[in-house]
Write an enzyme that holds these catalytic residues in place. Sequence first.
Site, PDB file in Angstrom:
ATOM      1  N   LYS A 100       3.234 -32.766  -0.816  1.00 52.05           N
ATOM      2  CA  LYS A 100       3.595 -31.381  -0.466  1.00 52.05           C
ATOM      3  C   LYS A 100       5.085 -31.131  -0.306  1.00 52.05           C
ATOM      4  CE  LYS A 100       2.581 -31.789   4.504  1.00 52.05           C
ATOM      5  NZ  LYS A 100       1.833 -31.204   5.605  1.00 52.05           N
ATOM      6  N   THR A 125       6.196 -42.938   6.207  1.00 49.93           N
ATOM      7  CA  THR A 125       6.641 -44.240   5.678  1.00 49.93           C
ATOM      8  C   THR A 125       8.162 -44.336   5.641  1.00 49.93           C
ATOM      9  OG1 THR A 125       4.648 -44.407   4.324  1.00 49.93           O
ATOM     10  CG2 THR A 125       6.535 -45.753   3.657  1.00 49.93           C
ATOM     11  N   TYR A 185      10.419 -43.268   7.379  1.00 54.60           N
ATOM     12  CA  TYR A 185      11.159 -43.399   8.649  1.00 54.60           C
ATOM     13  C   TYR A 185      10.785 -44.664   9.427  1.00 54.60           C
ATOM     14  CZ  TYR A 185      12.373 -38.707   7.411  1.00 54.60           C
ATOM     15  OH  TYR A 185      12.855 -37.628   6.712  1.00 54.60           O
ATOM     16  N   ALA A 186       9.879 -45.478   8.860  1.00 55.16           N
ATOM     17  CA  ALA A 186       9.459 -46.686   9.588  1.00 55.16           C
ATOM     18  C   ALA A 186      10.672 -47.584   9.815  1.00 55.16           C
ATOM     19  CB  ALA A 186       8.377 -47.416   8.810  1.00 55.16           C
ATOM     20  N   GLY A 215      10.772 -50.663  12.533  1.00 58.57           N
ATOM     21  CA  GLY A 215      10.562 -52.054  12.966  1.00 58.57           C
ATOM     22  C   GLY A 215      10.174 -52.985  11.845  1.00 58.57           C
ATOM     23  N   GLU A 246       8.023 -57.412  18.548  1.00 54.98           N
ATOM     24  CA  GLU A 246       7.766 -56.079  19.124  1.00 54.98           C
ATOM     25  C   GLU A 246       6.702 -56.193  20.210  1.00 54.98           C
ATOM     26  OE1 GLU A 246       7.292 -52.929  16.199  1.00 54.98           O
ATOM     27  OE2 GLU A 246       8.571 -54.032  14.835  1.00 54.98           O
ATOM     28  N   ASP A 275      -3.217 -32.868   7.605  1.00 57.37           N
ATOM     29  CA  ASP A 275      -3.954 -32.095   6.589  1.00 57.37           C
ATOM     30  C   ASP A 275      -5.181 -32.841   6.058  1.00 57.37           C
ATOM     31  OD1 ASP A 275      -1.894 -30.260   6.849  1.00 57.37           O
ATOM     32  OD2 ASP A 275      -0.841 -30.944   5.057  1.00 57.37           O
ATOM     33  N   HIS A 289       4.990 -43.181  21.222  1.00 54.88           N
ATOM     34  CA  HIS A 289       5.992 -44.251  21.188  1.00 54.88           C
ATOM     35  C   HIS A 289       6.842 -44.129  22.442  1.00 54.88           C
ATOM     36  CE1 HIS A 289       9.103 -46.998  19.969  1.00 54.88           C
ATOM     37  NE2 HIS A 289       8.423 -47.294  18.881  1.00 54.88           N
ATOM     38  N   ARG A 342       2.330 -50.746  23.686  1.00 54.61           N
ATOM     39  CA  ARG A 342       2.909 -49.405  23.736  1.00 54.61           C
ATOM     40  C   ARG A 342       2.258 -48.448  24.719  1.00 54.61           C
ATOM     41  NH1 ARG A 342       4.185 -48.043  17.580  1.00 54.61           N
ATOM     42  NH2 ARG A 342       5.754 -49.658  17.626  1.00 54.61           N
ATOM     43  N   HIS A 360       3.450 -40.350  18.183  1.00 55.00           N
ATOM     44  CA  HIS A 360       3.957 -41.240  17.133  1.00 55.00           C
ATOM     45  C   HIS A 360       2.912 -41.570  16.068  1.00 55.00           C
ATOM     46  CE1 HIS A 360       6.467 -44.392  15.464  1.00 55.00           C
ATOM     47  NE2 HIS A 360       5.541 -45.317  15.687  1.00 55.00           N
ATOM     48  N   ARG A 369      -2.904 -49.027  18.576  1.00 61.51           N
ATOM     49  CA  ARG A 369      -2.416 -49.845  17.453  1.00 61.51           C
ATOM     50  C   ARG A 369      -1.343 -50.816  17.911  1.00 61.51           C
ATOM     51  NH1 ARG A 369       2.110 -49.021  13.727  1.00 61.51           N
ATOM     52  NH2 ARG A 369       2.636 -47.299  15.098  1.00 61.51           N
ATOM     53  N   LEU A 390       1.713 -50.250   8.460  1.00 62.80           N
ATOM     54  CA  LEU A 390       2.136 -50.419   7.061  1.00 62.80           C
ATOM     55  C   LEU A 390       1.256 -51.501   6.426  1.00 62.80           C
ATOM     56  CD1 LEU A 390       5.998 -50.285   7.692  1.00 62.80           C
ATOM     57  CD2 LEU A 390       4.636 -48.517   6.573  1.00 62.80           C
TER      58      LEU A 390
HETATM   59  P1  FAD Z   1       2.771 -41.138   5.062  1.00 64.76           P
HETATM   60  O1  FAD Z   1       3.790 -42.155   4.793  1.00 64.76           O
HETATM   61  O2  FAD Z   1       3.001 -40.239   6.208  1.00 64.76           O
HETATM   62  O3  FAD Z   1       2.599 -40.261   3.750  1.00 64.76           O
HETATM   63  C1  FAD Z   1       1.802 -39.095   3.764  1.00 64.76           C
HETATM   64  C2  FAD Z   1       2.090 -38.285   2.528  1.00 64.76           C
HETATM   65  O4  FAD Z   1       1.151 -37.246   2.374  1.00 64.76           O
HETATM   66  C3  FAD Z   1       3.443 -37.602   2.545  1.00 64.76           C
HETATM   67  O5  FAD Z   1       4.004 -37.759   1.270  1.00 64.76           O
HETATM   68  C4  FAD Z   1       3.101 -36.134   2.803  1.00 64.76           C
HETATM   69  O6  FAD Z   1       4.054 -35.233   2.324  1.00 64.76           O
HETATM   70  C5  FAD Z   1       1.792 -36.029   2.042  1.00 64.76           C
HETATM   71  N1  FAD Z   1       0.907 -34.937   2.446  1.00 64.76           N
HETATM   72  C6  FAD Z   1       0.427 -34.675   3.693  1.00 64.76           C
HETATM   73  N2  FAD Z   1      -0.381 -33.599   3.656  1.00 64.76           N
HETATM   74  C7  FAD Z   1      -0.427 -33.176   2.372  1.00 64.76           C
HETATM   75  C8  FAD Z   1      -1.069 -32.104   1.692  1.00 64.76           C
HETATM   76  N3  FAD Z   1      -1.842 -31.222   2.333  1.00 64.76           N
HETATM   77  N4  FAD Z   1      -0.878 -31.970   0.374  1.00 64.76           N
HETATM   78  C9  FAD Z   1      -0.086 -32.828  -0.308  1.00 64.76           C
HETATM   79  N5  FAD Z   1       0.568 -33.856   0.275  1.00 64.76           N
HETATM   80  C10 FAD Z   1       0.388 -34.024   1.587  1.00 64.76           C
HETATM   81  N6  FAD Z   1       4.454 -48.484  11.129  1.00 64.76           N
HETATM   82  C11 FAD Z   1       4.646 -49.810  10.968  1.00 64.76           C
HETATM   83  O7  FAD Z   1       3.703 -50.533  10.607  1.00 64.76           O
HETATM   84  N7  FAD Z   1       5.876 -50.350  11.214  1.00 64.76           N
HETATM   85  C12 FAD Z   1       6.942 -49.613  11.607  1.00 64.76           C
HETATM   86  O8  FAD Z   1       8.025 -50.135  11.800  1.00 64.76           O
HETATM   87  C13 FAD Z   1       6.750 -48.226  11.793  1.00 64.76           C
HETATM   88  N8  FAD Z   1       7.773 -47.439  12.239  1.00 64.76           N
HETATM   89  C14 FAD Z   1       7.588 -46.091  12.299  1.00 64.76           C
HETATM   90  C15 FAD Z   1       8.667 -45.279  12.638  1.00 64.76           C
HETATM   91  C16 FAD Z   1       8.541 -43.902  12.617  1.00 64.76           C
HETATM   92  C17 FAD Z   1       9.702 -43.032  12.996  1.00 64.76           C
HETATM   93  C18 FAD Z   1       7.289 -43.324  12.271  1.00 64.76           C
HETATM   94  C19 FAD Z   1       7.127 -41.851  12.238  1.00 64.76           C
HETATM   95  C20 FAD Z   1       6.208 -44.127  11.973  1.00 64.76           C
HETATM   96  C21 FAD Z   1       6.348 -45.509  11.971  1.00 64.76           C
HETATM   97  N9  FAD Z   1       5.280 -46.339  11.648  1.00 64.76           N
HETATM   98  C22 FAD Z   1       5.478 -47.688  11.510  1.00 64.76           C
HETATM   99  C23 FAD Z   1       4.003 -45.775  11.225  1.00 64.76           C
HETATM  100  C24 FAD Z   1       3.945 -45.807   9.683  1.00 64.76           C
HETATM  101  O9  FAD Z   1       5.205 -45.452   9.174  1.00 64.76           O
HETATM  102  C25 FAD Z   1       2.908 -44.859   9.152  1.00 64.76           C
HETATM  103  O10 FAD Z   1       1.696 -45.022   9.809  1.00 64.76           O
HETATM  104  C26 FAD Z   1       2.692 -45.115   7.652  1.00 64.76           C
HETATM  105  O11 FAD Z   1       3.927 -45.076   6.982  1.00 64.76           O
HETATM  106  C27 FAD Z   1       1.747 -44.084   7.090  1.00 64.76           C
HETATM  107  O12 FAD Z   1       1.740 -44.199   5.706  1.00 64.76           O
HETATM  108  P2  FAD Z   1       0.806 -43.240   4.860  1.00 64.76           P
HETATM  109  O13 FAD Z   1       1.070 -43.540   3.438  1.00 64.76           O
HETATM  110  O14 FAD Z   1      -0.566 -43.309   5.382  1.00 64.76           O
HETATM  111  O15 FAD Z   1       1.338 -41.764   5.230  1.00 64.76           O
HETATM  112  C1  SIN Z   2       9.124 -49.159  15.849  1.00 62.94           C
HETATM  113  O1  SIN Z   2       9.973 -49.611  15.082  1.00 62.94           O
HETATM  114  O2  SIN Z   2       9.227 -49.174  17.081  1.00 62.94           O
HETATM  115  C2  SIN Z   2       7.896 -48.544  15.270  1.00 62.94           C
HETATM  116  C3  SIN Z   2       6.954 -49.597  14.894  1.00 62.94           C
HETATM  117  C4  SIN Z   2       5.573 -49.033  14.670  1.00 62.94           C
HETATM  118  O3  SIN Z   2       5.313 -47.871  14.920  1.00 62.94           O
HETATM  119  O4  SIN Z   2       4.723 -49.823  14.251  1.00 62.94           O
END
Ligand code: FAD
Ligand code: SIN
Length: 525
Positions: free
Chosen positions: A36, A44, A46-47, A49, A116, A220, A241, A288, A349, A384, A390
């Site tokens: 979208k 993803t 912004y991950a 750690g 962590e 969504d 978080h 956490r 988070h 979690r 990831l």
């Molecule tokens: P996402 O990466 O969120 O991708 C979702 C996608 O779907 C996006 O492209 C979005 O635009 C699209 N989308 C959503 N709704 C729609 C729609 N209606 N139509 C079309 N497209 C849509 N996890 C770890 O394991 N290690 C870490 O270090 C870590 N650090 C983090 C730090 C931050 C700041 C955050 C926010 C999260 C962190 N997490 C971490 C959690 C982890 O990043 C996420 O759980 C993981 O990246 C999710 O991946 P995903 O592919 O499921 O979703």
């Molecule tokens: C972080 O780096 O603290 C986030 C790690 C996570 O959400 O798994």
Amino acid sequence: MTETQYLIIGSGVAGLSLAIKLAGEFPERTVTIVTKSHVSESNTKYAQGGVAAVFNAEVDSFKEHIHDTLVAGDGLCDTAVVARVIEEGPKRLRELMDWGVRFDTDPQGNFALGKEGGHSASRVLHHKDTTGSEIERALLDRVRRFENIRILAHHFAIDLITHAPLPGSQRDTTQCYGAYVLDEKTGEIITVKANSVTLATGGVGKVYGHTTNPAVATGDGIAMAYRAKACIRDMEFIQFHPTALYEGHDGASFLISEAVRGFGAYLRNSKGERFMRYYDDREELASRDIVARAIDSEIKASKVPYVYLDCTHLDIEAFRHEFPNIYKACGHKQIAIWKDWIPVVPAAHYVCGGIVVDRWGRTSVRNLFACGENSRTGLHGANRLASNSLLEAVVYAHRIYSYHCKHTIEPSTVALPGFQMEKGPLLKGKLLQKTTEKLQQLMRTQVGIVRSTSQLEKAKEDLAQIHEITETLYRDHSLHTALCELRNMVTVAHLIITHSLERTVNKGGYFNIDYSESNKTKKHV
Ligand code: FAD
Ligand code: SIN
């Protein structure tokens, strides 16, 4: 109408890994990714750690990673799923590396493993403090090499196209045939027909306003699956978080990675006291849920809206090398981490629950799969373990791919109806924004880290009003992304509130003061 074999909604780690696998295996078939926003925008990206996996057998083992995951999940994990994900993890990470993801190594060439909260060993592979953007970069580079992958960026998936079984039919489940997709640039609504559909739409943080998630995290996929009558579970387990940077507002906030505490940073309250020792023997590296509740309790007791993360005793050059992005972000806020403590506050988070999937990533709707944060595999239970998400996404992308290798899903011969909607005027004015803010405030104040049954009942009542306003707006106006997102966030809020009301024992990330005898943080008086 457009047709594709595989429709993947979302371009984070889950959606992109699956697309690479399917496109590579079936060069004669098309994979369509609908996303979208800009193609890289996702949780993803912004991950920070990293990814937890066992890579140093001398000091770590699958058994310990499994144990830590089960402890964090507080008795609600599916143990078979936990073992599967953790044991398969290293293989999937090697694959990411083959696709070009670079994880940091030490001078001897071994992986530099971070630590962590909740982990009994250093086991987090990372790329500085920008692991997610490195993964997203490498996956997108790879995706672009496939001629059979089509990316529709700035396309919003509105709803799944499903059909309930006809009376007397041999099928007993609803079937998915594709999705209705809004081209955000032209306003056109496209019918995308697909043999199989995977929801990979990520998290729900925006429902709370104050979140570490980017603005696309509006739940969504979960809302679409719910409307399609797929089974949804565990939505009460929202992970907060502990250490988002305090910025004095209720919007998205920059994360200070838990790996910073793994590196030795201390949490201090407004009096400068290291308070975590009152709450858990693991102190700053407790899981956490415990750290977030401890901070919440310190904030409420002191009436100062944040606590501090103290890095002043650390080797600052080494810190700067490990966490260049965090160092820079603090610098931009005039926080000199070698002398200033960083003000931090918990923020929404991660959603531990979501669309229920089986071991092959299948939902309860036929030909509909879910992967990544929007799915509920059973790995996380009530909370979690850091850096397990990831990992979960890449393991389940592989499982969905494996299912498709073994089973061919034949194209349906059903003629799909176009999207039915009267074209109303475009919504103008501030009503949409105001309604969104009202929803977010409700979720922060009544459905936050610490809940009570009366607050949840009140939240349910207040949400009913917001729901009514939103449905009227949705019915009477032309569709656009923000309006659809609000509708989805109302659905997600409904699921979080109702699942919370159904839970009568505190577990992991769910804490209701009316069941406080199981308060894990009650040591502090
Ligand atoms: P996402 O990466 O969120 O991708 C979702 C996608 O779907 C996006 O492209 C979005 O635009 C699209 N989308 C959503 N709704 C729609 C729609 N209606 N139509 C079309 N497209 C849509 N996890 C770890 O394991 N290690 C870490 O270090 C870590 N650090 C983090 C730090 C931050 C700041 C955050 C926010 C999260 C962190 N997490 C971490 C959690 C982890 O990043 C996420 O759980 C993981 O990246 C999710 O991946 P995903 O592919 O499921 O979703
Ligand atoms: C972080 O780096 O603290 C986030 C790690 C996570 O959400 O798994």
